[in-house]
Structures are given as C-alpha cells and as structure tokens.
Motif scaffolding. Sequence first.
Motif, PDB file in Angstrom:
ATOM      1  N   ARG A 143       0.809  -1.221   0.000  1.00 34.07           N
ATOM      2  CA  ARG A 143       0.000   0.000   0.000  1.00 34.07           C
ATOM      3  C   ARG A 143       0.841   1.269   0.000  1.00 34.07           C
ATOM      4  O   ARG A 143       0.291   2.363  -0.006  1.00 34.07           O
ATOM      5  N   ILE A 144       2.168   1.116   0.038  1.00 28.29           N
ATOM      6  CA  ILE A 144       3.049   2.282   0.104  1.00 28.29           C
ATOM      7  C   ILE A 144       4.167   2.114  -0.916  1.00 28.29           C
ATOM      8  O   ILE A 144       4.289   1.065  -1.569  1.00 28.29           O
ATOM      9  N   ASP A 145       4.973   3.159  -1.049  1.00 23.98           N
ATOM     10  CA  ASP A 145       6.121   3.091  -1.947  1.00 23.98           C
ATOM     11  C   ASP A 145       7.242   2.328  -1.232  1.00 23.98           C
ATOM     12  O   ASP A 145       7.862   2.857  -0.297  1.00 23.98           O
ATOM     13  N   PRO A 146       7.539   1.094  -1.639  1.00 26.58           N
ATOM     14  CA  PRO A 146       8.543   0.303  -0.917  1.00 26.58           C
ATOM     15  C   PRO A 146       9.956   0.847  -1.052  1.00 26.58           C
ATOM     16  O   PRO A 146      10.844   0.458  -0.295  1.00 26.58           O
TER      17      PRO A 146
ATOM     18  N   GLY B  75      11.187 -11.331  -2.646  1.00 25.10           N
ATOM     19  CA  GLY B  75      11.519 -11.003  -4.025  1.00 25.10           C
ATOM     20  C   GLY B  75      10.655  -9.941  -4.678  1.00 25.10           C
ATOM     21  O   GLY B  75      11.179  -8.963  -5.237  1.00 25.10           O
ATOM     22  N   PRO B  76       9.323 -10.080  -4.669  1.00 25.77           N
ATOM     23  CA  PRO B  76       8.480  -9.077  -5.344  1.00 25.77           C
ATOM     24  C   PRO B  76       8.647  -7.677  -4.774  1.00 25.77           C
ATOM     25  O   PRO B  76       8.655  -6.691  -5.528  1.00 25.77           O
ATOM     26  N   LEU B  77       8.797  -7.554  -3.452  1.00 22.36           N
ATOM     27  CA  LEU B  77       8.967  -6.233  -2.855  1.00 22.36           C
ATOM     28  C   LEU B  77      10.356  -5.666  -3.145  1.00 22.36           C
ATOM     29  O   LEU B  77      10.508  -4.470  -3.400  1.00 22.36           O
TER      30      LEU B  77
ATOM     31  N   ALA C 160      12.009  -6.262  -5.772  1.00 20.68           N
ATOM     32  CA  ALA C 160      11.959  -5.859  -7.177  1.00 20.68           C
ATOM     33  C   ALA C 160      11.328  -4.476  -7.338  1.00 20.68           C
ATOM     34  O   ALA C 160      11.626  -3.757  -8.309  1.00 20.68           O
ATOM     35  N   ARG C 161      10.457  -4.106  -6.394  1.00 22.89           N
ATOM     36  CA  ARG C 161       9.813  -2.787  -6.424  1.00 22.89           C
ATOM     37  C   ARG C 161      10.607  -1.731  -5.655  1.00 22.89           C
ATOM     38  O   ARG C 161      10.177  -0.597  -5.550  1.00 22.89           O
ATOM     39  N   GLY C 162      11.746  -2.119  -5.127  1.00 19.41           N
ATOM     40  CA  GLY C 162      12.617  -1.137  -4.507  1.00 19.41           C
ATOM     41  C   GLY C 162      12.795  -1.227  -3.011  1.00 19.41           C
ATOM     42  O   GLY C 162      13.583  -0.472  -2.433  1.00 19.41           O
ATOM     43  N   LEU C 163      12.068  -2.140  -2.329  1.00 21.01           N
ATOM     44  CA  LEU C 163      12.271  -2.311  -0.892  1.00 21.01           C
ATOM     45  C   LEU C 163      13.681  -2.827  -0.637  1.00 21.01           C
ATOM     46  O   LEU C 163      14.165  -3.720  -1.338  1.00 21.01           O
ATOM     47  N   ARG C 164      14.336  -2.251   0.360  1.00 21.62           N
ATOM     48  CA  ARG C 164      15.676  -2.690   0.736  1.00 21.62           C
ATOM     49  C   ARG C 164      15.606  -3.562   1.989  1.00 21.62           C
ATOM     50  O   ARG C 164      14.757  -3.340   2.855  1.00 21.62           O
ATOM     51  N   VAL C 165      16.499  -4.531   2.055  1.00 20.88           N
ATOM     52  CA  VAL C 165      16.554  -5.458   3.182  1.00 20.88           C
ATOM     53  C   VAL C 165      17.839  -5.219   3.954  1.00 20.88           C
ATOM     54  O   VAL C 165      18.922  -5.058   3.360  1.00 20.88           O
ATOM     55  N   ALA C 166      17.713  -5.158   5.273  1.00 21.47           N
ATOM     56  CA  ALA C 166      18.874  -5.031   6.153  1.00 21.47           C
ATOM     57  C   ALA C 166      18.964  -6.250   7.060  1.00 21.47           C
ATOM     58  O   ALA C 166      17.946  -6.835   7.434  1.00 21.47           O
ATOM     59  N   VAL C 167      20.176  -6.630   7.398  1.00 17.64           N
ATOM     60  CA  VAL C 167      20.402  -7.624   8.442  1.00 17.64           C
ATOM     61  C   VAL C 167      20.858  -6.865   9.677  1.00 17.64           C
ATOM     62  O   VAL C 167      21.844  -6.117   9.640  1.00 17.64           O
ATOM     63  N   ASP C 168      20.128  -7.029  10.773  1.00 14.71           N
ATOM     64  CA  ASP C 168      20.354  -6.261  12.000  1.00 14.71           C
ATOM     65  C   ASP C 168      21.328  -6.988  12.922  1.00 14.71           C
ATOM     66  O   ASP C 168      21.487  -8.212  12.854  1.00 14.71           O
ATOM     67  N   ASP C 169      21.977  -6.222  13.792  1.00 16.40           N
ATOM     68  CA  ASP C 169      22.810  -6.750  14.880  1.00 16.40           C
ATOM     69  C   ASP C 169      23.950  -7.641  14.393  1.00 16.40           C
ATOM     70  O   ASP C 169      24.324  -8.615  15.054  1.00 16.40           O
ATOM     71  N   VAL C 170      24.522  -7.316  13.249  1.00 18.14           N
ATOM     72  CA  VAL C 170      25.633  -8.108  12.727  1.00 18.14           C
ATOM     73  C   VAL C 170      26.850  -7.928  13.637  1.00 18.14           C
ATOM     74  O   VAL C 170      27.194  -6.817  14.019  1.00 18.14           O
ATOM     75  N   GLY C 171      27.461  -9.049  13.983  1.00 23.75           N
ATOM     76  CA  GLY C 171      28.597  -9.029  14.891  1.00 23.75           C
ATOM     77  C   GLY C 171      28.246  -9.450  16.296  1.00 23.75           C
ATOM     78  O   GLY C 171      29.126  -9.585  17.147  1.00 23.75           O
TER      79      GLY C 171
END
Length: 251
Positions: free
Chosen positions: A123-126, A150-152, A154-165
């Motif tokens: 419903r928003i701009d990913p 994948g679909p999100l 592809a629309r520009g949503l970015r994924v982060a991995v938290d608490d690395v380390g």
Amino acid sequence: MSHLAEVPAHTLTDASPRRAGARVIHRIIQNRAYRSAYQPIVDLSTSTIEGFECLTRFDASGDRSPDTWFLEAAEAGLGDRLEADTIGCAIRALRILPPGLYLSVNASPGAVLTGAILPIFERIDPRRIVLELTEHRPVENYAALNEALGPLRARGLRVAVDDVGAGHADLQHLIHLRPDVVKLDISLTRGLIGSEAIHALISGLVGFAHAIESRVVAEGIETPAQLHALKALGIDAGQGFFLGAPIGVRR
C-alpha cells in the motif's frame, strides 16, 4: 537495534513475574498500547539525515526488553499480529517524512514467511522502506525467505540484516540474503575504542559488505571518538544518541 520499550507497572497485574502471558499481549494489541519513536540514521560522509529507524515503545510495565515483548507475543501465537500492527503504526510517518528520506522497520523472518506483514508494503512506496530482519537464530529455508521478499525487493524495498557481529546466525544471513544494508551491532561500537580485535572485525565486515554492494550502518554511536573511528573504517552511516535521540510521536 530492534524495538524500544518503556513500561510502568499497572498493565501487568494479571501477568506472572517472568511472562506477560497471552491475555496481556492480546490487551496490548486490542488497545494499541504502544507508540512509535524514530531515531535518525545519518550519512557519515555528509553528516545529513538519510532516514529514521522506527522503534516501538510499549505503554506497559516491567523490566522486559523490547525483544522480550515480541518473543512473548510469538510464544502466545500473537507475534505476527503484533509485528504487523506495530509496523503499520510506524509507517504512518511516511505521510510527513520529507521525500528522499526512508523509514527502517524491524521484522522477524517468520512474519515475512507467513506473509503477515507483506500487505502493508503493497500500500506504500517500498523504495522508502528498509526492512530490518531481526531474528537471532538460523533461518531454516532461505530460498523461501528470498522468494517471499523477491516481489517487494523488485519494487525497490531494501533489506537489512540487523545486529551483525553479535554472533547468532548473522553470517548466514549475509551470505544467503545479500542484504542491501548491514547494521553493525551496538556492542561493536561500544567496544571499538582500544580494541584491536573489534577494529579488525569491523574492518572485515565493512570489506565483506562493500564487496556484496551492501551499505554499512553502525548503531549505538555515543561519543566523538566512536564516530571518528567508525568513519575511518569506512562505515557509511550511523545512529546513536551522539547523532540524534529517538523522536517520540504520540498516537
């Protein structure tokens, strides 16, 4: 950091000392007994704000950490519902956020795999969202998780991995998810000054992240010395009280 909580004592009168219990979690959801706060994420090369991490504050009480509230909700079978509701609350800030800035929201891989939170982003701009994956245990099926995202993406949503380390399963997350953002755990920032081992670890993580074209964000920056050292190591962005405290937003 994932979620942030504040808790006074009156809402837990029917809870055990160790667990809130399903009734209390259900009441929190039903009464929307939470609100959002937003901590700035600063581009270290320009010293300008590039986005905000959404943090959940609970109008409940006790000494439970934020992660514990979400864990107890999951154990009560209400985890997906609580995550979806708090994310839905947090992203309302997009309506007033200046164009070009993003919101970073926290979610467990489980809530992605069940599809509980995915309709929110339709419903928003990913492109204005970074989805921080917060769970600290192995993901059993990375192929399924990547397929759900994948679909999100592809629309520009970015994924982060938290608490690395911080240990746990984060290296597997980096390898299999190839995130757009790598968020270094606050313990690395706090232990950096005077530790050659932590300095080397951060340097290695930055090199790996940049090799897979990920942006690196350091959490918990509280002193000028930490900021200077992290910038020298090539950290792209940071957050912490030295750069800006969370901004509370009332319901």
